[in-house]
Design an enzyme around this catalytic site. Structure first.
Site, PDB file in Angstrom:
ATOM      1  CB  ALA A 164      -0.925  -0.009   1.209  1.00  0.00           C
ATOM      2  CD  GLU A 188       2.134  -0.192  -7.704  1.00  0.00           C
ATOM      3  OE1 GLU A 188       2.023   0.005  -8.930  1.00  0.00           O
ATOM      4  OE2 GLU A 188       3.134  -0.710  -7.186  1.00  0.00           O
ATOM      5  CB  SER A 215       3.934   6.570  -2.076  1.00  0.00           C
ATOM      6  OG  SER A 215       3.383   6.474  -0.784  1.00  0.00           O
ATOM      7  CB  CYS A 243      -5.385   4.894   4.121  1.00  0.00           C
ATOM      8  SG  CYS A 243      -3.616   4.550   4.046  1.00  0.00           S
ATOM      9  CD  GLU A 283       6.774   7.910   1.259  1.00  0.00           C
ATOM     10  OE1 GLU A 283       6.746   7.590   0.050  1.00  0.00           O
ATOM     11  OE2 GLU A 283       6.502   7.114   2.176  1.00  0.00           O
TER      12      GLU A 283
END
Length: 405
Positions: free
Chosen positions: A247, A250, A252, A357, A366
């Site tokens: 999760a 992919e 990000s 999420c 990030e």
């Protein structure tokens, strides 16, 4: 109101659709919030309908093993034991454990590491960019970044990032529509090898715990004592670690790629960020909304439930069109306009409800740092030629994103 989906079934390999699905999604939205597809499942098209489906406890993630079960067991085991594919009470227990582990300061601990990592990676890009050589931002910046971050979070060597990324990509290719035998075989191999790798990490951290998420996942227990203080099983630990990478990586990469492409093709909006008029944190929400990295997410009815004026019967599935929800003019003013200053921005990029999420805070940190540090260092960055799309629709992204100064 309910409507039969009388539009032709889309060819999900059509380059025109892969390049720009939004005109077709707009047609579907205009036909109704809940449509019946030719395959017999429901399709939620509007922001209100997608939100209602995602928030309704009677519409859940019900895992069904892939067949043949014996051949697909490594892949099935990873999904059967992860919280995303479970409903309460198991989902509640696993989510509480994972949230407890995350609450031990991991997001705060990772932020300065991500800043340092971004600067080091941009140092590596700078000579090529200053010399006028095109640089693929995905291959050299966006793709390694989330794997490095997750590797640091889990306490595994950064040097393993190529293997981790390859395993992750092989597994998530299974989430597309109509996958072939080669994709299935690759996913099984990756699941087997990835699980073995994580089991070795877990075994090490049981004897040598550190300041990493795996150690905290092992230590986390529900309230109680003795047998009542239940933590993750070994299979759940492995599945949770794999889920975090799949999760976190992919999504990000595709948020960054899709969002940066939108930003670089709208220089007026890029200037609003580089000038400081709009913060990278605010702009990031529009990067997530405008070109959704996850176009579809499914739910299954556990009992008869009414959504947007139709009755979804127990056992029926609903395909939530996330990209369509994020372009719904009923929820967003000038929904097809890219506006980095959009506020509020109630996109559905991180889901809603029970399965919202859990990694969203880390993902936001990030991505905000990754975008901000790039634009701070190279405010005049621009696309170099056309960016080729990946040949996938559910997981929407670019193959490469070449830039110059």
């Amino acid at each position: 109101m309910s409507a039969a989906l009388d539009l032709p079934a889309p060819d999900l390999t059509d380059p025109a659709l892969l390049d720009d699905p939004y005109p077709l999604l707009a047609q579907w939205r205009a036909a109704g919030p809940m449509l019946r597809s030719g395959e017999g499942r429901w399709v939620a098209t509007t922001h209100a309908a997608v939100s209602a489906v995602l928030r309704n406890r009677a519409l859940g993630r019900l895992w069904t093993d892939w067949e043949p079960a014996e051949q697909m067991e490594p892949f099935n085991t990873l999904h059967r034991n992860q919280l995303m594919e479970n409903e309460p009470p198991e989902h509640t227990r696993m989510r509480r454990l994972l949230a407890g582990a995350f609450a031990r300061g991991h997001v705060e601990r990772m932020a300065p590491r991500i800043e340092t990592l971004a600067d080091a990676m941009l140092d590596d890009l700078e000579p090529d960019l200053r010399a006028g050589r095109p640089v693929d931002l995905l291959a050299r910046y966006a793709e390694p970044m989330p794997v490095f971050v997750i590797a640091d979070l889990l306490g595994v060597p950064r040097e393993d990032h190529v293997r981790l990324r390859d395993w992750s990509q092989a597994i998530v290719h299974m989430y597309e529509q109509g996958v072939g035998d080669d994709v299935r075989a690759a996913a099984v191999r990756a699941s087997d090898e990835f699980a073995a790798y994580v089991r070795d990490v877990v075994a090490l951290r049981r004897t040598e715990p550190g300041e990493d998420l795996v150690s905290d996942l092992i230590a986390e227990r529900e309230e109680g004592s003795g047998a009542a203080a239940r933590g993750f099983s070994d299979d759940e630990l492995v599945a949770t670690v794999v889920l975090l990478l799949n999760a976190g990586h992919e999504a990000s990469v595709n948020v960054f790629g899709n969002g940066m492409h939108a930003l670089l093709t709208h220089p007026d909006q890029q200037a609003r960020v580089t000038s400081g008029e709009i913060s990278a944190a605010t702009a990031l929400e529009e990067l997530i909304r405008f070109d959704a990295p996850l176009q579809m997410f499914e739910r299954t009815a556990t009992k008869d439930v009414d959504v947007a004026g139709v009755t979804v019967r127990a056992g029926e599935t609903v395909a939530c069109l996330m990209g369509s929800a994020n372009r719904d003019p009923a929820a967003f003013e000038a929904a097809d306009t890219f506006d980095v200053g959009r506020d509020p921005n109630p996109h559905v990029g991180f889901g809603m409800g029970l399965h919202f999420c859990l990694g969203a805070p880390l993902a936001r940190v990030e991505l905000e740092i990754t975008v901000r540090r790039l634009l701070d260092r190279f405010p005049t960055i621009a696309l170099h030629g056309a960016a080729p799309r990946r040949p996938t629709w559910v997981l929407r992204g670019y193959e490469s994103l070449e830039v110059t100064l």
